[in-house]
Design a protein around this motif. Structure first.
Motif, PDB file in Angstrom:
ATOM      1  N   SER A   1      -2.509  -4.013  -4.237  1.00 51.94           N
ATOM      2  CA  SER A   1      -1.768  -3.293  -5.275  1.00 51.94           C
ATOM      3  C   SER A   1      -2.326  -1.906  -5.533  1.00 51.94           C
ATOM      4  O   SER A   1      -1.812  -1.171  -6.374  1.00 51.94           O
ATOM      5  N   GLU A   2      -3.369  -1.510  -4.834  1.00 48.77           N
ATOM      6  CA  GLU A   2      -3.984  -0.200  -4.991  1.00 48.77           C
ATOM      7  C   GLU A   2      -3.911   0.559  -3.663  1.00 48.77           C
ATOM      8  O   GLU A   2      -3.444   0.042  -2.656  1.00 48.77           O
ATOM      9  N   GLY A   3      -4.414   1.779  -3.689  1.00 52.33           N
ATOM     10  CA  GLY A   3      -4.581   2.516  -2.434  1.00 52.33           C
ATOM     11  C   GLY A   3      -3.342   3.172  -1.896  1.00 52.33           C
ATOM     12  O   GLY A   3      -3.108   3.165  -0.683  1.00 52.33           O
ATOM     13  N   PHE A   4      -2.514   3.795  -2.759  1.00 50.30           N
ATOM     14  CA  PHE A   4      -1.340   4.554  -2.286  1.00 50.30           C
ATOM     15  C   PHE A   4      -1.795   5.996  -2.076  1.00 50.30           C
ATOM     16  O   PHE A   4      -1.886   6.778  -3.026  1.00 50.30           O
ATOM     17  N   ASP A   5      -2.081   6.342  -0.829  1.00 49.41           N
ATOM     18  CA  ASP A   5      -2.753   7.618  -0.585  1.00 49.41           C
ATOM     19  C   ASP A   5      -1.808   8.795  -0.377  1.00 49.41           C
ATOM     20  O   ASP A   5      -2.202   9.946  -0.524  1.00 49.41           O
ATOM     21  N   HIS A   6      -0.577   8.545   0.002  1.00 46.65           N
ATOM     22  CA  HIS A   6       0.402   9.625   0.188  1.00 46.65           C
ATOM     23  C   HIS A   6       1.750   9.060  -0.228  1.00 46.65           C
ATOM     24  O   HIS A   6       2.238   8.094   0.367  1.00 46.65           O
ATOM     25  N   ILE A   7       2.356   9.658  -1.251  1.00 45.32           N
ATOM     26  CA  ILE A   7       3.609   9.143  -1.799  1.00 45.32           C
ATOM     27  C   ILE A   7       4.697  10.195  -1.602  1.00 45.32           C
ATOM     28  O   ILE A   7       4.568  11.334  -2.054  1.00 45.32           O
TER      29      ILE A   7
END
Length: 929
Positions: free
Chosen positions: A492-498
């Protein structure tokens, strides 16, 4: 709000590519009938080492939540084998709840009057609205073609949602907007009354989001029951609450209210010390307008940078900017603080700008940022030689790197109306705070985005709950080396480029625009999940000249790429030689999660997965939503488990091409064929006595020709040289003993002259009998057959012109190596001494008669006239004379069309016989046309 875990009971069921899983107790996910959107369904995780098989575990998106104790997801890679493999039992399901806040951040203006002329409405409002055409505009400027909503105006023609096409008058006091009504027929001019709501551009750098955690939430009395939930950045107030705590002390300068503010707070005071240095009593150059106590004081270099920009000689022209160097610190623990927002442009249309166009800020010290760099169009940020010993998460392959860290939200802001043509080089951004962004490329309310950004050795290395890069529109993004990281501790974590868009104000957005396009990465890394999310607002595809080249993913607990875009998805997009290494989740985590999207043109080449069981794709239940998926992989890659229904897959290590759910259309004479083999060489080629050939050396080649005039290419093994010495010689060629399978015969090519010889009136083929002898008597050449540089002759083929053909055909386990034959057997009883018709045969389909045989029980003897048996359609007969017991037409080719009526008769009666032929059986052999 945190991760929720639920035990799974029993064996999972599997049908048509879909798993249905049951939890032991009720879960908290919205069901299919609840009407609550969940992208549209949540991403969950089957926790590692909790099932009977690691291939059952991983992080992926659901396709349905039928009930409060069940959920479903796809594993389409299993459908090809007819069922689930492995069988999955038990496990622990984890889901990350999130709350989506769609606050539209609009402002309300009072309508003072409304008039119509020439189909254009002019509405005066209070307060005034500054548009791009106004001069001396303040910070807030509304761009062209944003939507405004009018309501309560006396004449309803003015009410509704309209695109604003002009702000008037120009100058310092605008007070009206204009939009098209199409016609003024029936429209009245009206006075005061009604409202206009609109979202101003460049409104705020960020929004503070507070959540009520007490039992009473009415404001202002219960402000203490609110706590800071997070920070939303840019024009859009949209915010996704993932339950991550956000300490107020770690937002910008640390003075964000801990509880919900109920009144406006003081602005920053930017000033210098006029006197009192070295004492406890300071005199400030600028007096504060409000009295404060216990206020934080900071040393800020933002005024210094603005002063340096103002000193540039080119400042008055707005072009030819300079290079401002931040010198190296004496040790690594010294920072260059930027506390106030460093706005390199200034107000919209400001001239001169705060910093001239093409100004470069060169960092040779670590910058600690509590304020945001608002970069202007054409401006650049770069590290200088000997900058710092800053380390990036990976790919530290540049000569120097400078670190930029701190608590500013965001660290660098790209405003869509004023930022474009920017170059960033050799920088490491460290956004370690919750929801903090290093590089935020915003979208305007008319869907304008940022354009033409180049990132060379730029690293956005954030904490596990940060958003290192957010890109909301525009085109022309070029990443070379460097990369993004936000390695989370769970899926649920670690969205590095959105990649996303404005989501919180759909009523004020014009018709859907494209997601960012013309986007290229080369040798970058992504330590986390690269997510494309349209937040449920249909906005078009993500693609159109988008290429990811050699993206390295490491230690990502979720899928490397996740698309939430339904009904759209990736289109015109290429992924080349990416790697998903050192995975931390389950074996079933897909490389590309397409469950909540579609696809229409997605090329995936030579991707490397961390384990052999990992599916390349996870797709939804509607197979038709996924088209244009092309996969090319080598050995030990994740291509074996495609995870989709419709795709093309080239397994390069196995020389195997697989097509699933695709058709191949052949048009305009196109064909698929295997080439015909070259013929054997002539048995002999000799010069013989004769006339016609001039003295010289000739090289004759045997060229096989198919029934459609296709030829085999020149093969040296099929060529022979011969020399004639006098002018009265010919050349004699003995053909090969056999021709290649499917060949109609041969043509003869003179390799010396590059022409076909003239023989048999240039018929195709020139020679149809193997082993026959051909004599060439002339040097005139030039039969017009196909140039034999490539083989066009077919051995086996599927053709729009010629149908299907080949040397053999397998039907129900049996081979046919020629067109099927059949027989008609007709009995002619008694003596053949009178003429009569023995059979009438009406053809339902055309046939080719290949032989007629007549066998008489009693052979004729001493007949002056032999009997003749005839098969005919009345025009083209086949006659067999009965001269013995066995009588044969020989091999023939006689075509009869569909619908033809054939008769088999005694055409001529036997006469003058000592023994009359009797009891004849007629066998007609034929093949279907």
């Amino acid at each position: 709000m945190a991760l929720q875990s639920y035990a799974i009971s029993g064996t999972w069921t599997f049908s048509n590519g879909v798993y249905t899983v049951t939890t032991s107790s009720a879960h908290n996910m919205p069901t299919s009938s609840s009407g609550v959107q969940s992208e549209p369904y949540a991403q969950i995780e089957i926790q590692a080492n909790t099932t009977n098989n690691r291939q059952c575990e991983g992080a992926f998106s659901l396709t349905a939540v039928p009930s409060g104790t069940t959920f479903q997801f796809t594993r389409n890679e299993f459908t090809a084998t007819g069922g689930t493999n492995p069988t999955c039992t038990g496990g622990t399901m984890r889901v990350a709840p999130k709350i989506i806040l769609k606050w539209d951040s609009h402002y309300t203006y009072s309508v003072q009057s409304a008039t119509c002329s020439g189909g254009t409405a002019t509405v005066t409002v209070s307060p005034g609205v500054f548009g791009p055409a106004n001069t001396a505009a303040p910070t807030w400027v509304v761009p062209w073609f944003v939507n405004a909503i009018f309501s309560g105006v006396a004449d309803s023609h003015y009410n509704g949602t309209f695109s604003i096409n002009n702000f008037a008058p120009t100058g310092t006091a605008p007070n009206s907007v204009q939009y098209s009504l199409g016609s003024c027929t029936g429209v009245s001019n009206v006075g005061t009354g009604g409202t206009m709501t609109m979202v101003p551009g460049k409104a705020v750098k960020n929004h503070l989001i507070y959540e009520c955690t007490g039992t009473s939430c009415a404001l202002p009395a219960n402000a203490a029951n609110y706590s800071l939930a997070g920070v939303a950045t840019g024009n859009d107030g949209f915010f996704v609450d993932r339950g991550w705590s956000t300490p107020a002390a770690n937002v910008d300068t640390g003075d964000a209210p801990v509880t919900a503010p109920t009144a406006a707070t003081n602005e920053y005071l930017d000033t210098t010390i006029a006197a009192g240095g070295g004492t406890t009593s300071l005199t400030l150059a600028t007096a504060a307008s409000n009295t404060v106590s216990s206020a934080k004081a900071f040393h800020d270099n933002t005024p210094n940078l603005l002063a340096a920009c103002a000193a540039l000689a080119a400042n008055t022209t707005g072009a030819n900017g300079g290079r401002i160097v931040i010198p190296s610190a004496t040790n690594i623990y010294q920072y260059f603080p930027l506390v106030g927002n460093f706005d390199m442009l200034g107000n919209f249309g400001q001239n001169p700008r705060n910093c001239p166009y093409n100004t470069t800020i060169e960092f040779r010290s670590t910058a600690y940022m509590m304020g945001t760099i608002v970069i202007g169009g054409g401006d650049n940020l770069a590290a200088g030689q000997g900058a710092t010993n800053c380390l990036s998460a990976s790919y530290h392959v540049s000569s120097s790197l400078a670190c930029i860290q701190g608590t500013s939200y965001p660290m660098v802001y790209f405003e869509p109306e004023t930022s474009s043509g920017n170059y960033l080089e050799n920088l490491v951004f460290l956004p370690n705070q919750t929801y903090q962004t290093a590089l935020y490329m915003d979208e305007q309310l008319n869907r304008d985005g940022v354009t033409a950004l180049r990132f060379e050795h730029v690293h956005a290395n954030g904490g596990p709950r940060s958003y290192p890069v957010v890109n909301k529109g525009g085109f022309g993004f070029f990443w070379n080396y460097g990369g993004w990281s936000a390695q989370g501790t769970n899926f649920s974590e670690g969205f590095d480029h959105i990649i996303t868009q404005n989501c919180g104000m759909p009523a004020y957005l014009p018709s859907p625009g494209a997601m960012p396009y013309i986007f290229t990465t080369n040798q970058t890394y992504s330590f986390g999940t690269f997510e494309v999310d349209n937040c449920g607002i249909a906005s078009g595809v993500f693609g159109l000249n988008v290429a990811f080249n050699q993206v390295l993913t490491e230690n990502a607990p979720g899928p490397p790429f996740k698309f939430n875009m339904f009904p759209y998805g990736p289109s015109g997009i290429t992924f080349n030689q990416g790697s998903d290494a050192d995975f931390t989740g389950g074996f079933a985590t897909p490389y590309f999660d397409l469950t909540n999207s579609s696809s229409s043109g997605m090329e995936i080449n030579y991707m490397l997965c961390a384990n052999s069981a990992q599916p390349l794709l996870q797709t939804g239940t509607t197979a038709s939503a996924y088209s244009g998926i092309s996969v090319r992989n080598n050995q030990n890659s994740c291509g074996g488990n495609i995870g989709a229904v419709n795709y093309r897959y080239d397994n390069m290590s196995s020389n195997l091409g697989i097509v699933s759910g695709y058709g191949t259309q052949l048009n305009s004479g196109a064909q698929v064929f295997s080439p015909m083999a070259s013929p054997a060489n002539f048995q002999s080629v000799t010069a013989v006595s004769g006339t016609g050939l001039a003295p010289g050396t000739y090289s004759y080649c045997a060229i096989a020709v198919d029934p459609f005039a296709g030829v085999t290419a020149v093969n040296p093994q099929s060529c022979t040289q011969v020399t004639t010495t006098t002018g009265n010689q010919s050349v004699q060629l003995v053909m090969p003993a056999s021709f290649p399978a499917g060949a109609a015969g041969l043509v003869i090519f003179d390799q010396t002259t590059g022409h076909y010889v003239i023989f048999n009136s240039c018929a195709s083929p020139q020679v149809s009998v193997p082993g026959s002898t051909v004599t060439l008597t002339t040097t005139f050449e030039g039969c017009a057959y196909t140039n034999p540089t490539v083989t066009t002759a077919v051995a086996n083929f599927v053709s729009t012109s010629n149908g299907i053909g080949g040397s053999k055909l397998l039907l129900n386990g049996e081979f046919l190596n020629a067109a099927p034959r059949s027989e008609q057997n007709i009995f002619l009883p008694g003596g053949l001494s009178t003429t009569w018709t023995g059979s009438t045969w009406t053809l339902d389909r055309g046939v080719t008669v290949t032989r007629v045989q007549v066998q008489a029980k009693t052979a004729p003897a001493g007949c002056t006239t032999n009997a003749v048996v005839r098969l005919t359609d009345g025009t083209t007969p086949v006659n067999v004379t009965i001269a013995a017991a066995a009588n044969d037409s020989g091999a023939i080719t006689q075509n009869y069309a569909s619908g033809t009526v054939l008769t088999l008769s005694v055409q001529t009666a036997a006469a003058g016989c000592t023994t009359t032929p009797t009891d004849a059986n007629v066998t007609i052999q034929y093949r279907m046309q």
